[in-house]
Design a protein around this motif. Structure first.
Motif, PDB file in Angstrom:
ATOM      1  N   PRO A  57      41.152  44.513  40.170  1.00  0.00           N
ATOM      2  CA  PRO A  57      39.813  44.534  39.573  1.00  0.00           C
ATOM      3  C   PRO A  57      38.833  45.439  40.307  1.00  0.00           C
ATOM      4  N   TRP A  84      40.382  46.500  30.179  1.00  0.00           N
ATOM      5  CA  TRP A  84      40.115  45.304  31.000  1.00  0.00           C
ATOM      6  C   TRP A  84      39.099  45.639  32.098  1.00  0.00           C
ATOM      7  N   TYR A  88      35.388  44.088  32.769  1.00  0.00           N
ATOM      8  CA  TYR A  88      35.157  43.451  34.073  1.00  0.00           C
ATOM      9  C   TYR A  88      33.901  44.028  34.730  1.00  0.00           C
ATOM     10  N   LYS A  95      31.578  37.485  38.222  1.00  0.00           N
ATOM     11  CA  LYS A  95      32.864  38.010  37.740  1.00  0.00           C
ATOM     12  C   LYS A  95      33.846  36.894  37.360  1.00  0.00           C
ATOM     13  N   THR A  98      36.813  36.133  33.511  1.00  0.00           N
ATOM     14  CA  THR A  98      37.871  37.109  33.244  1.00  0.00           C
ATOM     15  C   THR A  98      38.605  36.823  31.937  1.00  0.00           C
ATOM     16  N   CYS A 101      37.562  39.343  29.546  1.00  0.00           N
ATOM     17  CA  CYS A 101      38.229  40.635  29.767  1.00  0.00           C
ATOM     18  C   CYS A 101      39.626  40.628  29.159  1.00  0.00           C
ATOM     19  N   ASP A 160      40.752  32.230  36.311  1.00  0.00           N
ATOM     20  CA  ASP A 160      39.496  31.869  35.648  1.00  0.00           C
ATOM     21  C   ASP A 160      39.477  30.348  35.517  1.00  0.00           C
TER      22      ASP A 160
END
Length: 690
Positions: A57, A84, A88, A95, A98, A101, A160
């Motif tokens: 990431p 993705w 992100y 963050k 996800t 994403c 997540d």
């Protein structure tokens, strides 16, 4: 990590780089150019772990070397990885979401896969990779399934913990989790759909850059430039970020207003003049039909000048009828049926040509138009006069003298509409029309070479103020065509339109305004000299080719705007021509076939020929679509068109160097020579036309 290297530096002399595979690899790499370009994200190949695909990431995408043996597979995985990373980055400081994403990247990659060429999709049929299997399986794309999916999470390794789908994500995903090239072909109608072989739409162009084609098709439509595509793709990234931060609705309304303000600034339009975006020029005609119904309670007659050179759907739209079987908002309708809420409307057509194909004189056209207006006025009806400036073949009508003579008619109730869809005008011409109280229809997709289907109405101050005061709503059936956000938000008349947003139309207008902006950044002296150079060369080149014949030797009969001052409306920038074989004009069908062959790589028909012939046959040449006309007033045929587009000028000025500017203009003049040589090549192998 010596076995992990940037993908641009990965070049092993494998079977993939053998002669028969290189062209295929080049084509796939060209398509990679449509993938978003994100700063500080490295794409790294791993030789140690050839089957690895990993997202780090905000840093990198690592792809195993085995993927590179299957370029289309690598393209799909990289498209997922880049998308993705894009989402992100858009999450901001928090963050943790996800899941968003994962969902967005999968949705975008599925669409990206669906609009790959058939040949590329066939290469993936027997490949067993979980990401390919997911995008092929519709059932795996619902939110419930994705909430339970662990394979997507394993790609980036972030857990997540919330695993909650936020309601606020829905409109963002629905509108913006789409590749930019897909957005550019959405929000119109079926004519924007692309074929699965060449990825061309009805107009012979693509929703992503096609730099390998010589393109002089601005009288019809043009594939988006690399410059405008990159700018529009960047806008999509900004819109995603702003939608997550400020809310989707607020972001979208602000974007629509920004586009209108940028268009006003570029064309130097007064702030009190309203702009209404539309998916196409024909949709603009439907908007005019609706507006005239709410500003006049009289019976209405539209007088359509140059009816034989307007869009084929315009007469139906002006009568308040469906002009296709699908609306811009993707509702199924029946072509030709009356749209709910429209009154009966009369339409008088004034074609530029006689039935035998002969072009009418200015006097004859003016007389027909004056007679039609006089008789309609005597009946007490409201007249809507549609003035043409310029048509698809470059004509203008009626004359300024005719417009002035209408002042002699008593009690005349009339609104003048200027069809400037080609937008071969300078800002001063637009200001002049608006100051006279005329409504103007424009597109950003003709002269300015934005993506096809970017239409707009520009309403003068007086008309805008009047409509703002009207307490009547637009015809009910327009809710299947337009969103409230496309219209001025202060107007009562449009309050019942749909609540959605036409992102396709907005994105196409963004690209068109980008092209306008860089065109006007070219200094006016060089701009005008470049126009003169290019247009003179095109005209001379067509005249010098014995198998081509210009449509007009008498165009000045309908070019009534004589002026010593240079201006786009005073110079011929569209060059229609007949094609002849053995001194006989080609049939309409053969002209259409020739047009298709020009826009295609036909080198496979010349494999035993010298290399220069093979290269000529391979060159794709996109010019203006055939227009049906008669030759010598009796033989039905069609003309092709080579046209000046704004990009001829703006791309020549890209280096901002005078000597390079003129050299670049000359390079595009050389492309005209090649186009004419390819026409000759096809004519000399006339079996290709059958």
């Amino acid at each position: 990590m010596t076995n992990n290297i940037l993908i641009e530096d990965q070049y092993k002399r494998t079977r993939l780089f053998e002669k028969e595979n290189v062209n295929y690899l080049v084509r796939v790499l060209k398509r990679f150019n449509t993938v978003p370009k994100i700063n500080n994200i490295n794409i790294i190949t791993s030789n140690n772990e050839p089957n690895l695909f990993k997202i780090v990431p905000n840093k990198s995408i690592i792809i195993g070397s085995s993927f590179l043996d299957k370029p289309v597979l690598a393209l799909i995985y990289l498209r997922y990885g880049v998308e993705w990373q894009l989402w992100y980055k858009a999450l901001g400081k928090d963050k943790s979401d996800t899941l968003l994403c994962d969902i967005a990247a999968l949705k975008v990659t599925k669409i990206f896969y669906e609009i790959l060429p058939k040949e590329d999709k066939e290469k993936l049929e027997k490949i067993n990779h979980f990401l390919i299997n997911m995008i092929k399986n519709v059932d795996t794309l619902d939110v419930e399934s994705l909430l339970k999916n662990s394979e997507l999470q394993s790609i980036h390794g972030i857990n997540d913990s919330k695993k909650v789908f936020e309601k606020s994500w829905e409109p963002i995903l629905e509108n913006l989790a789409k590749p930019t090239e897909y957005l550019l072909m959405s929000g119109g109608d079926l004519r924007l759909n692309i074929d699965e072989i060449e990825l061309l739409n009805k107009y012979g162009c693509r929703p992503f850059p096609r730099p390998d084609a010589f393109t002089f098709a601005s009288s019809t439509a043009t594939s988006i430039s690399n410059f405008a595509f990159d700018k529009t793709d960047k806008v999509r990234r900004i819109l995603i970020q702003n939608s997550l931060k400020k809310g989707f609705k607020n972001t979208t309304i602000a974007f629509s207003e920004l586009l209108k303000n940028n268009l006003r600034k570029t064309l130097k339009i007064n702030e009190e003049c309203q702009i209404i975006f539309s998916p196409s020029g024909t949709d603009s005609a439907l908007q005019i039909a609706a507006i005239t119904q709410i500003i006049s309670d009289k019976e209405i007659t539209h007088i359509l000048v140059a009816s034989d050179e307007t869009g084929s759907g315009v007469p139906a739209a002006l009568k308040g009828c469906h002009f296709e079987n699908t609306t811009a908002l993707n509702y199924p309708v029946t072509k030709g049926d009356k749209i709910t809420g429209f009154r009966d409307i009369d339409l008088i057509k004034v074609p530029l040509r006689e039935e035998n194909g002969e072009l009418k004189s200015t006097l004859q056209l003016d007389t027909e138009i004056f007679t039609a207006i006089s008789k309609t006025n005597e009946l007490g009806r409201h007249v809507v006069l549609h003035v043409m400036d310029q048509s698809k073949l470059g004509y203008q009508s009626p004359s300024e003298e005719l417009i002035q003579s209408l002042n002699a008619l008593g009690n005349l109730s009339m609104q003048i509409i200027v069809d400037a869809s080609q937008l071969r005008l300078d800002p001063k011409d637009i200001q002049n029309y608006l100051n006279k109280g005329y409504i103007i229809t424009i597109t950003g997709s003709k002269y300015f070479t934005g993506p096809p289907y970017s239409g707009a109405l520009i309403l003068p101050k007086r008309v805008s103020k009047f409509i703002n005061s009207v307490k009547t709503t637009l015809p009910k059936g327009l809710t299947t065509y337009y969103n409230h956000s496309d219209w001025p938000t202060s107007w009562f008349c449009s309050k019942n339109l749909s609540d959605g947003f036409n992102y396709g139309s907005n994105m196409r207008w963004n690209a068109a305004i980008v092209e306008m902006d860089r065109y006007y950044k070219t200094p006016v002296l060089y701009r005008n000299m470049g126009i003169e150079m290019f247009c003179n060369f095109v005209e001379d080149s067509i005249e010098d080719a014995p198998f081509l014949e210009l449509l007009f030797g008498d165009k000045t009969k309908t070019n009534t705007y004589d002026s010593k001052e240079f201006g786009l409306r005073n110079i011929c920038t569209i060059f229609p021509f007949f094609v002849l074989k053995n001194e006989k004009v080609l049939s309409t069908d053969h002209v259409k076939k020739l047009y298709t062959l020009l826009n295609s790589d036909i080198s496979d028909k010349f494999l035993d020929s010298p290399i220069e012939i093979i290269r000529l046959a391979a060159q794709k040449c996109h010019i203006g679509q055939p227009v049906d006309v008669k030759y010598s007033n009796d033989c039905q045929t069609a003309v092709l068109r080579i046209s000046l587009g704004a990009r001829v000028i703006s791309e020549s000025w890209a280096n901002r160097d005078i000597s390079l500017f003129f050299r670049n203009i000359e390079a595009q003049m050389n492309q005209i020579t090649i186009i004419i040589k390819k026409i000759e090549l096809i004519l000399n192998n006339s079996e290709l036309l059958n």
